[in-house]
Design an enzyme around this catalytic site. Structure first.
Site, PDB file in Angstrom:
ATOM      1  N   ARG A  56      10.770  -1.994  33.059  1.00 29.87           N
ATOM      2  CA  ARG A  56      11.754  -1.754  32.007  1.00 29.87           C
ATOM      3  C   ARG A  56      11.876  -2.910  31.003  1.00 29.87           C
ATOM      4  O   ARG A  56      11.981  -2.660  29.794  1.00 29.87           O
ATOM      5  CB  ARG A  56      13.122  -1.427  32.617  1.00 29.87           C
ATOM      6  CG  ARG A  56      13.155  -0.106  33.386  1.00 29.87           C
ATOM      7  CD  ARG A  56      12.655   1.030  32.532  1.00 29.87           C
ATOM      8  NE  ARG A  56      12.725   2.323  33.199  1.00 29.87           N
ATOM      9  CZ  ARG A  56      11.688   3.106  33.396  1.00 29.87           C
ATOM     10  NH1 ARG A  56      10.474   2.711  33.030  1.00 29.87           N
ATOM     11  NH2 ARG A  56      11.822   4.281  33.968  1.00 29.87           N
ATOM     12  N   ASP A 105      13.860  14.429  30.049  1.00 28.31           N
ATOM     13  CA  ASP A 105      14.975  13.803  29.335  1.00 28.31           C
ATOM     14  C   ASP A 105      14.627  13.489  27.887  1.00 28.31           C
ATOM     15  O   ASP A 105      15.332  13.893  26.957  1.00 28.31           O
ATOM     16  CB  ASP A 105      15.404  12.507  30.053  1.00 28.31           C
ATOM     17  CG  ASP A 105      16.001  12.777  31.423  1.00 28.31           C
ATOM     18  OD1 ASP A 105      16.659  13.814  31.584  1.00 28.31           O
ATOM     19  OD2 ASP A 105      15.806  11.949  32.324  1.00 28.31           O
ATOM     20  N   ASP A 147      18.464   2.101  35.270  1.00 29.00           N
ATOM     21  CA  ASP A 147      17.614   1.849  34.110  1.00 29.00           C
ATOM     22  C   ASP A 147      18.401   1.657  32.818  1.00 29.00           C
ATOM     23  O   ASP A 147      17.962   0.930  31.925  1.00 29.00           O
ATOM     24  CB  ASP A 147      16.597   2.981  33.944  1.00 29.00           C
ATOM     25  CG  ASP A 147      15.403   2.834  34.871  1.00 29.00           C
ATOM     26  OD1 ASP A 147      15.226   1.733  35.421  1.00 29.00           O
ATOM     27  OD2 ASP A 147      14.655   3.804  35.036  1.00 29.00           O
ATOM     28  N   SER A 190      12.724  13.916  39.655  1.00 27.90           N
ATOM     29  CA  SER A 190      12.804  12.835  38.677  1.00 27.90           C
ATOM     30  C   SER A 190      11.782  11.785  39.098  1.00 27.90           C
ATOM     31  O   SER A 190      11.894  11.213  40.192  1.00 27.90           O
ATOM     32  CB  SER A 190      14.208  12.246  38.640  1.00 27.90           C
ATOM     33  OG  SER A 190      14.256  11.142  37.764  1.00 27.90           O
TER      34      SER A 190
END
Length: 405
Positions: free
Chosen positions: A99, A19, A128, A180
Site C-alpha cells: 500500500r 470496488d 487499507d 475479496s
C-alpha cells in the site's frame, strides 16, 4: 474539505476489481461528472492487469496510468520488512507492504495531473484505508481524499454487484466467487463468503480457490531441494544462479506453490478494532523468511538476535498499521541494516507437502564453532563453568539464605 462542485478532476487507485470498477460511474454521478483518472500500481498482480485500460475507459475513466512499481516494491518495502523478520500475527504483510508504494505513485500522478482529490476503494472496516491515507498525508498533506465506502448508500458486495449490473460495468466475478482478494508478487489474500465463519475449513482442494500454488495434499510425493545465497541479508542467488531479488521471489513462488508452501489461515486483529479471518498464499515469501532466519542463527550474536526479535514486533505493527513513512520505522530499518552486515552465506532447504525442512547452512561469518560445541575433545575448559555458575547464581543463593533466616 472541498465542496462537491469544486471537485472537477480526481485520481482513483484502480485495480479493475469490483470496488474500483463501481466507483468510476458513482463518482461521475455524484461529483458533477468529474474527470476520473485511473491509476493502477503494478506490484506484480500479473494477469489482473490484462485488459485494464479498455475496462477503465469503458467504465468512464478519461485515462489509465499503469505504474511499474515491482522493483521498488521489492527493494524498498519487501526486503527491509523481511530483513527485519517482521511478522504480524503469522501474517507476512503482503498487502501492508504494497500500500505505501502504491499510494506514493498515486500522489505523484495526482500532483502531475493537478487533481482535486485522490479516491480509493477501501472499506471503512479495513486496514487499507489507513495505509493509503497515511501515505497520502505524508506526501501531500493538503490533498483531498474521497473514500466512497464511507459515504455512499451501498451496504454490501451484493449491492455493489447490483449497481455494476445496472450501470453495465463488466465484472470478472459472480456472486458465488465473490471473495475479496488482493494479489501481488508477494502474496494473495482471500476474505469473505464462507471464510467469514472461522468454523469453515478453507476449500484448498477446490479448483480455482488457490491461485499461487496447490494444497499440500496435491503436492508431489518427492521433496524439492533448493539453495539460497544472501549478501548482507539480501538474497542474491537461487540454486547457484545470480538473480535480482524480484526474480528470486518469482522463482520461489513457483517452487513453493508447487509444493504447497505458504498457506496461512488466520483470524487477525485489525487496526480498526475488529477481528478478521483471512486466508493467505505466500509461497516464495515463506521460503525467503525461513532461509533468512536460518542464516541469522549462525551469523548474529545472542544479544543482537534477541533484541532484533523484540523490535521485529514493533516493525510489523508499524507496517500493518500503515506507518511506513515515520521516523520510528526509518530508525528501526537503520538498526536492521546494521545487523545485516554479517548476514552473508548460503542456506539449503527441503520443500515437502507444505513443509520447509532445514537441510544445511554455511557462512564465512559463522559464529558457530564446531571445535567449541563438539561433544568430543576440545580446548574448551569445562571447569570454567563452576565459577560462572557460582557468580550467576549468587543472587539466588543470597535470597535463599535470607528467606531461610
Amino acid at each position: 474539505m472541498k465542496k462537491k462542485e469544486d471537485i472537477r478532476k480526481v485520481v482513483l487507485a484502480y485495480s479493475g476489481g469490483l470496488d474500483t470498477s463501481v466507483i468510476i460511474p458513482w463518482l461521475k454521478e455524484n461529483y458533477n461528472n468529474c474527470e476520473v483518472i485511473a491509476v493502477a500500481g503494478n506490484v506484480g498482480q500479473a494477469d489482473e492487469l490484462d485488459g485494464l485500460e479498455e475496462k477503465a475507459l469503458k467504465t468512464g475513466a478519461s485515462k489509465l496510468y499503469v505504474l511499474d512499481l515491482t522493483d521498488e516494491y521489492v527493494n524498498e518495502y519487501i526486503l527491509p520488512t523481511m530483513k527485519a523478520g517482521a511478522v504480524y500475527e503469522d501474517y507476512l504483510l503482503g498487502t501492508s507492504t504494497a500500500r505505501p508504494v502504491i499510494a506514493k505513485g498515486l500522489v505523484e500522478i495526482a500532483l502531475k495531473e493537478h487533481a482535486d482529490a485522490i479516491v480509493h476503494g477501501c472499506t471503512g472496516k479495513g486496514n487499507d484505508q489507513v495505509r493509503f491515507e497515511l501515505a497520502v498525508k505524508h506526501f501531500a498533506p493538503s490533498m483531498e481524499i474521497i473514500a466512497p465506502w464511507r459515504i455512499w448508500d451501498i451496504k454490501s458486495r451484493d449491492e455493489e454487484i447490483d449497481y455494476a449490473e445496472a450501470h453495465h460495468v463488466p465484472l470478472r466475478i459472480n456472486r458465488e466467487t465473490n471473495y475479496s482478494k488482493d494479489k501481488n508478487l508477494w502474496h494473495l489474500s482471500h476474505e469473505g463468503l464462507d471464510l467469514e465463519d472461522p468454523g469453515n475449513e478453507p476449500q484448498y482442494e477446490k479448483k480455482g480457490f488457490l491461485e499461487m500454488g496447490v494444497s499440500p495434499l496435491d503436492a508431489p510425493d518427492e521433496p524439492t531441494y533448493l539453495t539460497l545465497e544472501f549478501e548482507q541479508g539480501t538474497p542474491v542467488a537461487l540454486d547457484g544462479e545470480r538473480l535480482s531479488p524480484k526474480e528470486i521471489i518469482l522463482k520461489l513462488n513457483r517452487l513453493g506453490g508447487a509444493n504447497g508452501i505458504g498457506l496461512l489461515d488466520v483470524v487477525e486483529n485489525r487496526l480498526v478494532g475488529m477481528k478478521s479471518r483471512g486466508v493467505y498464499e505466500t509461497p516464495g515469501g515463506t521460503i525467503l523468511y525461513r532461509a533468512h532466519k536460518v542464516l541469522e542463527t549462525i551469523t548474529l550474536d545472542k544479544m543482537t538476535a534477541h533484541e532484533k526479535e523484540r523490535l521485529a514486533i514493533t516493525f510489523a505493527e508499524l507496517v500493518y498499521n500503515g506507518q511506513w513513512f515515520t521516523p520510528l520505522r526509518e530508525a528501526l530499518s537503520a538498526f536492521v541494516d546494521k545487523t545485516q552486515e554479517r548476514v552473508t552465506g548460503m542456506v539449503r532447504l527441503k520443500l515437502y507437502k507444505g513443509n520447509i525442512i532445514n537441510a544445511g547452512v554455511w557462512s564465512p561469518n559463522s559464529l558457530y564453532s564446531e571445535d567449541i560445541a563438539t561433544f568430543g575433545e576440545s580446548d574448551y575448559n569445562q571447569a570454567d563453568s563452576e565459577g560462572f555458575i557460582n557468580l550467576f547464581g549468587l543472587p539466588i543463593k543470597v535470597q535463599a539464605l535470607v528467606d531461610g533466616r
